[in-house]
Design a protein around this motif. Structure first.
Motif, PDB file in Angstrom:
ATOM      1  N   LEU A  99       0.547  -1.244  -0.010  1.00  0.00           N
ATOM      2  CA  LEU A  99      -0.200   0.101  -0.116  1.00  0.00           C
ATOM      3  C   LEU A  99       0.754   0.716  -0.255  1.00  0.00           C
ATOM      4  O   LEU A  99       0.430   2.607  -1.197  1.00  0.00           O
ATOM      5  N   LEU A 186      -3.087  -3.239  -5.882  1.00  0.00           N
ATOM      6  CA  LEU A 186      -3.756  -1.556  -5.519  1.00  0.00           C
ATOM      7  C   LEU A 186      -3.074  -0.177  -6.325  1.00  0.00           C
ATOM      8  O   LEU A 186      -3.750   0.419  -5.745  1.00  0.00           O
ATOM      9  N   ILE A 224      -8.154  -4.333  -2.500  1.00  0.00           N
ATOM     10  CA  ILE A 224      -7.228  -5.608  -0.983  1.00  0.00           C
ATOM     11  C   ILE A 224      -7.409  -6.276  -0.812  1.00  0.00           C
ATOM     12  O   ILE A 224      -7.115  -7.380  -0.919  1.00  0.00           O
TER      13      ILE A 224
END
Length: 301
Positions: A99, A186, A224
């Motif tokens: 992330l 992501l 996610i």
């Protein structure tokens, strides 16, 4: 367009839509059955037999005895819990690092390709190659990690000899390798979030931190979940990196379930028991997928 569709239908004997779909999907279904369903079916079939090539090619039907042996096998449970610990550590670790990398790669750089190339490189490296590289990094005599520690005035550590240190060395290596894959997924999710939402939030006085929690994370949840599904399944099937770094050692302290399957099937030539272990690994992966998919469907509903 309509004429071409009519000619297409006449070439198939004016089939109904359902029959036409069946015949068009039949080649793909046969190919899928050949490369996926048949091997899995054969694996399950072999797991019901006692077949050890060192004792001869004959196979004896023993039913669920291989599965009962696995559930009573201390080495199986050791490998299983080692695998679970790797999943528990590396999946959240790869998600957090991935992330952060995705957020960095999504910043408005004038030249973005070097940043995104940096994400691709760890993902593109073969797993066994990464394991060999980090085996050298954590080498007790010549490794870079110990060299840095000693330059900082710290003691030399025997990373791949002590069970706890070997486990953490493997986990750090897996996180480094897999976080780039998570970051790519992501990053794709970040790029479909409308910038107008951030502009509206900024007008309303929201800080960047609030925008991250109220806009980015909720809209990034589907990406996610996809990353978690793939990462968790592959984490349960971890083999290459621990095998290259420690071969399951010291002893069986870092042996994973996939490594135990290989030991029984390839080294011990115990195909029946190895197949039962592989089926159990497959069932665990399948159960994880079902749980994730139920969660996704629940959110969609």
């Amino acid at each position: 367009m309509i004429r071409s569709e009519r000619r297409y239908r006449r070439s198939f004997g004016d089939l109904s839509e359902g029959a036409l779909a069946f015949w068009l999907l039949l080649p793909a279904g046969l190919l899928l059955g050949l490369i996926a369903l048949y091997p899995v079916g054969r694996l399950i079939y072999t797991s019901f037999f006692k077949q050890r090539l060192s004792e001869g090619p004959q196979a004896t039907f023993i039913g669920l005895a291989n599965y009962a042996q696995a559930l009573a096998d201390d080495r199986f449970w050791n490998a299983f819990w080692n695998t679970v610990k790797i999943v528990v550590v590396t999946v959240p670790g790869a998600l957090v690092v991935g992330l952060l990398l995705a957020l960095i790669a999504n910043l408005p750089f004038r030249i973005k390709w070097p940043v995104r190339l940096g994400l691709l490189l760890p993902w593109a490296l073969p797993l066994i190659f990464v394991g060999l590289i980090f085996q050298w990094f954590f080498d007790s005599q010549y490794g870079i990690v110990n060299d840095v520690l000693m330059r900082l005035g710290l003691n030399r550590e025997y990373w791949l000899i002590q069970p706890t240190l070997a486990f953490w060395a493997i986990c750090w290596t897996i996180v480094w390798k897999t976080s780039s894959f998570v970051a790519l997924i992501l990053l794709a999710g970040l790029q479909v979030i409308p910038s107008e939402l951030y502009e509206a939030a900024e007008v309303d006085g929201a800080s960047r931190w609030q925008g991250f929690w109220r806009i980015t994370l909720p809209l990034l949840t589907p990406a996610i979940l996809v990353a978690l599904i793939f990462r968790t399944i592959t984490a349960f099937q971890t083999f290459d990196i621990p095998y290259a770094m420690t071969k399951g050692g010291p002893g069986t302290a870092t042996e994973t379930l996939a490594m135990y399957v290989r030991t029984e099937s390839i080294e011990n030539l115990n195909f029946g028991y190895g197949s039962a272990l592989a089926v159990l690994l497959f069932l665990v992966s399948l159960a994880i997928t079902v749980v994730y998919l139920r969660y996704v469907r629940g959110d969609d509903g």
